[in-house]
Design a protein around this motif. Structure first.
Motif, PDB file in Angstrom:
ATOM      1  N   LYS A  62      52.220  49.786  26.392  1.00  0.00           N
ATOM      2  CA  LYS A  62      52.370  48.384  26.782  1.00  0.00           C
ATOM      3  C   LYS A  62      52.427  48.267  28.299  1.00  0.00           C
ATOM      4  N   ASP A  63      53.158  49.153  28.966  1.00  0.00           N
ATOM      5  CA  ASP A  63      53.233  49.149  30.436  1.00  0.00           C
ATOM      6  C   ASP A  63      51.863  49.416  31.050  1.00  0.00           C
ATOM      7  N   ASP A  64      51.137  50.393  30.491  1.00  0.00           N
ATOM      8  CA  ASP A  64      49.786  50.704  30.986  1.00  0.00           C
ATOM      9  C   ASP A  64      48.859  49.508  30.837  1.00  0.00           C
ATOM     10  N   LEU A  65      48.938  48.855  29.669  1.00  0.00           N
ATOM     11  CA  LEU A  65      48.097  47.676  29.456  1.00  0.00           C
ATOM     12  C   LEU A  65      48.445  46.563  30.436  1.00  0.00           C
ATOM     13  N   SER A  66      49.703  46.396  30.747  1.00  0.00           N
ATOM     14  CA  SER A  66      50.122  45.373  31.710  1.00  0.00           C
ATOM     15  C   SER A  66      49.554  45.681  33.088  1.00  0.00           C
ATOM     16  N   LEU A  67      49.625  46.944  33.501  1.00  0.00           N
ATOM     17  CA  LEU A  67      49.075  47.338  34.803  1.00  0.00           C
ATOM     18  C   LEU A  67      47.563  47.135  34.855  1.00  0.00           C
ATOM     19  N   ILE A  68      46.889  47.538  33.791  1.00  0.00           N
ATOM     20  CA  ILE A  68      45.435  47.369  33.741  1.00  0.00           C
ATOM     21  C   ILE A  68      45.069  45.883  33.771  1.00  0.00           C
ATOM     22  N   GLY A  69      45.792  45.085  33.015  1.00  0.00           N
ATOM     23  CA  GLY A  69      45.549  43.637  32.995  1.00  0.00           C
ATOM     24  C   GLY A  69      45.775  43.007  34.352  1.00  0.00           C
ATOM     25  N   ALA A  70      46.839  43.416  35.039  1.00  0.00           N
ATOM     26  CA  ALA A  70      47.121  42.872  36.372  1.00  0.00           C
ATOM     27  C   ALA A  70      46.034  43.275  37.359  1.00  0.00           C
ATOM     28  N   ALA A  71      45.572  44.518  37.279  1.00  0.00           N
ATOM     29  CA  ALA A  71      44.509  44.982  38.178  1.00  0.00           C
ATOM     30  C   ALA A  71      43.211  44.221  37.903  1.00  0.00           C
ATOM     31  N   ALA A  72      42.896  44.005  36.639  1.00  0.00           N
ATOM     32  CA  ALA A  72      41.680  43.268  36.287  1.00  0.00           C
ATOM     33  C   ALA A  72      41.773  41.816  36.754  1.00  0.00           C
ATOM     34  N   ALA A  73      42.931  41.211  36.599  1.00  0.00           N
ATOM     35  CA  ALA A  73      43.119  39.825  37.049  1.00  0.00           C
ATOM     36  C   ALA A  73      42.980  39.727  38.565  1.00  0.00           C
ATOM     37  N   LYS A  74      43.544  40.707  39.303  1.00  0.00           N
ATOM     38  CA  LYS A  74      43.427  40.708  40.760  1.00  0.00           C
ATOM     39  C   LYS A  74      41.979  40.867  41.183  1.00  0.00           C
ATOM     40  N   GLN A  75      41.261  41.768  40.518  1.00  0.00           N
ATOM     41  CA  GLN A  75      39.849  41.972  40.848  1.00  0.00           C
ATOM     42  C   GLN A  75      39.048  40.701  40.570  1.00  0.00           C
ATOM     43  N   ALA A  76      39.335  40.027  39.469  1.00  0.00           N
ATOM     44  CA  ALA A  76      38.637  38.781  39.139  1.00  0.00           C
ATOM     45  C   ALA A  76      38.931  37.708  40.184  1.00  0.00           C
ATOM     46  N   ARG A  77      40.194  37.605  40.624  1.00  0.00           N
ATOM     47  CA  ARG A  77      40.545  36.638  41.670  1.00  0.00           C
ATOM     48  C   ARG A  77      39.821  36.958  42.968  1.00  0.00           C
ATOM     49  N   ASP A  78      39.781  38.244  43.328  1.00  0.00           N
ATOM     50  CA  ASP A  78      39.098  38.656  44.560  1.00  0.00           C
ATOM     51  C   ASP A  78      37.609  38.308  44.500  1.00  0.00           C
ATOM     52  N   GLU A  79      36.982  38.584  43.362  1.00  0.00           N
ATOM     53  CA  GLU A  79      35.555  38.276  43.207  1.00  0.00           C
ATOM     54  C   GLU A  79      35.321  36.769  43.253  1.00  0.00           C
ATOM     55  N   THR A  80      36.206  36.005  42.649  1.00  0.00           N
ATOM     56  CA  THR A  80      36.082  34.546  42.684  1.00  0.00           C
ATOM     57  C   THR A  80      36.235  34.039  44.107  1.00  0.00           C
ATOM     58  N   ASP A  81      37.197  34.588  44.844  1.00  0.00           N
ATOM     59  CA  ASP A  81      37.386  34.188  46.238  1.00  0.00           C
ATOM     60  C   ASP A  81      36.149  34.507  47.072  1.00  0.00           C
ATOM     61  N   LYS A  82      35.570  35.695  46.856  1.00  0.00           N
ATOM     62  CA  LYS A  82      34.352  36.069  47.581  1.00  0.00           C
ATOM     63  C   LYS A  82      33.206  35.117  47.257  1.00  0.00           C
ATOM     64  N   ARG A  83      33.065  34.811  45.967  1.00  0.00           N
ATOM     65  CA  ARG A  83      31.986  33.910  45.547  1.00  0.00           C
ATOM     66  C   ARG A  83      32.154  32.525  46.152  1.00  0.00           C
ATOM     67  N   LEU A  84      33.390  32.011  46.143  1.00  0.00           N
ATOM     68  CA  LEU A  84      33.640  30.687  46.714  1.00  0.00           C
ATOM     69  C   LEU A  84      33.371  30.681  48.219  1.00  0.00           C
ATOM     70  N   ALA A  85      33.779  31.741  48.913  1.00  0.00           N
ATOM     71  CA  ALA A  85      33.524  31.832  50.357  1.00  0.00           C
ATOM     72  C   ALA A  85      32.022  31.865  50.631  1.00  0.00           C
ATOM     73  N   LEU A  86      31.283  32.620  49.826  1.00  0.00           N
ATOM     74  CA  LEU A  86      29.831  32.688  49.997  1.00  0.00           C
ATOM     75  C   LEU A  86      29.195  31.331  49.714  1.00  0.00           C
ATOM     76  N   GLU A  87      29.654  30.658  48.676  1.00  0.00           N
ATOM     77  CA  GLU A  87      29.105  29.335  48.357  1.00  0.00           C
ATOM     78  C   GLU A  87      29.358  28.352  49.493  1.00  0.00           C
ATOM     79  N   GLN A  88      30.546  28.392  50.092  1.00  0.00           N
ATOM     80  CA  GLN A  88      30.848  27.502  51.211  1.00  0.00           C
ATOM     81  C   GLN A  88      29.971  27.832  52.417  1.00  0.00           C
ATOM     82  N   LYS A  89      29.798  29.121  52.683  1.00  0.00           N
ATOM     83  CA  LYS A  89      28.955  29.534  53.802  1.00  0.00           C
ATOM     84  C   LYS A  89      27.515  29.077  53.587  1.00  0.00           C
ATOM     85  N   LEU A  90      27.010  29.269  52.372  1.00  0.00           N
ATOM     86  CA  LEU A  90      25.636  28.861  52.074  1.00  0.00           C
ATOM     87  C   LEU A  90      25.481  27.344  52.130  1.00  0.00           C
ATOM     88  N   ALA A  91      26.492  26.618  51.690  1.00  0.00           N
ATOM     89  CA  ALA A  91      26.427  25.157  51.755  1.00  0.00           C
ATOM     90  C   ALA A  91      26.367  24.697  53.214  1.00  0.00           C
TER      91      ALA A  91
END
Length: 167
Positions: A41-70
């Motif tokens: 359960k602890d391992d799954l929580s860590l993996i889930g948190a890491a995946a959520a952080k990576q998804a947030r980082d990718e979303t932030d990058k995508r939004l920054a790129l979209e703003q730059k392109l706009a």
């Protein structure tokens, strides 16, 4: 007690002992499984948190790129609009004879070509002979340069897009 009863008592004692040992073994196994489940359960929580952080980082990058392109799109749209407005103004000036296009004539006395210079040639080249272009030819030249300007602006926009996406 008869030997059969003694044997039965021994077998019963052994059965109870085996059942007790089995019960103790089951408790130990249950405890180990519970510990493993907690670790899992602890391992799954860590993996889930890491995946959520990576998804947030990718979303932030995508939004920054979209703003730059706009922003780049707005800049290139403005450049294109300005170029079109300037070309339209130049075409209007040519049509109303406010502006005349002329060409600088080469001084070649051996050619024998005698093109009359414009009577009111005004320009940055002093004491040079110039010839005015026909209005229809001037309009065609302006149309060609307009297409070239639009192509160059579109090319710069594409290059900026590729640079932004490649980063």
């Amino acid at each position: 007690m008869t030997p059969g009863q003694i044997l039965a008592a021994i077998l019963l004692a052994m059965a109870l002992s085996a059942a007790g040992a089995w019960q103790v073994q089951g408790w130990r196994m249950g405890k180990q499984l519970a510990e493993q489940a907690g670790l899992y359960k602890d391992d799954l929580s860590l993996i889930g948190a890491a995946a959520a952080k990576q998804a947030r980082d990718e979303t932030d990058k995508r939004l920054a790129l979209e703003q730059k392109l706009a922003g780049q799109d707005l800049q290139h749209t403005k450049e294109l609009s300005d170029a079109q407005r300037n070309q339209a103004r130049l075409r209007d000036q040519l049509a109303t004879a406010d502006v005349r296009l002329s060409v600088l004539l080469a001084e070649d006395p051996a050619s024998g070509c005698n093109v009359p210079a414009a009577s009111s040639a005004v320009g940055v080249v002093h004491a040079a002979r110039r010839a005015q272009l026909d209005q229809a030819h001037a309009q065609r030249i302006i149309a060609i340069t307009d297409g070239g300007d639009q192509g160059l602006i579109a090319l710069r926009a594409c290059q900026a897009y590729v640079r932004a996406v490649a980063h």
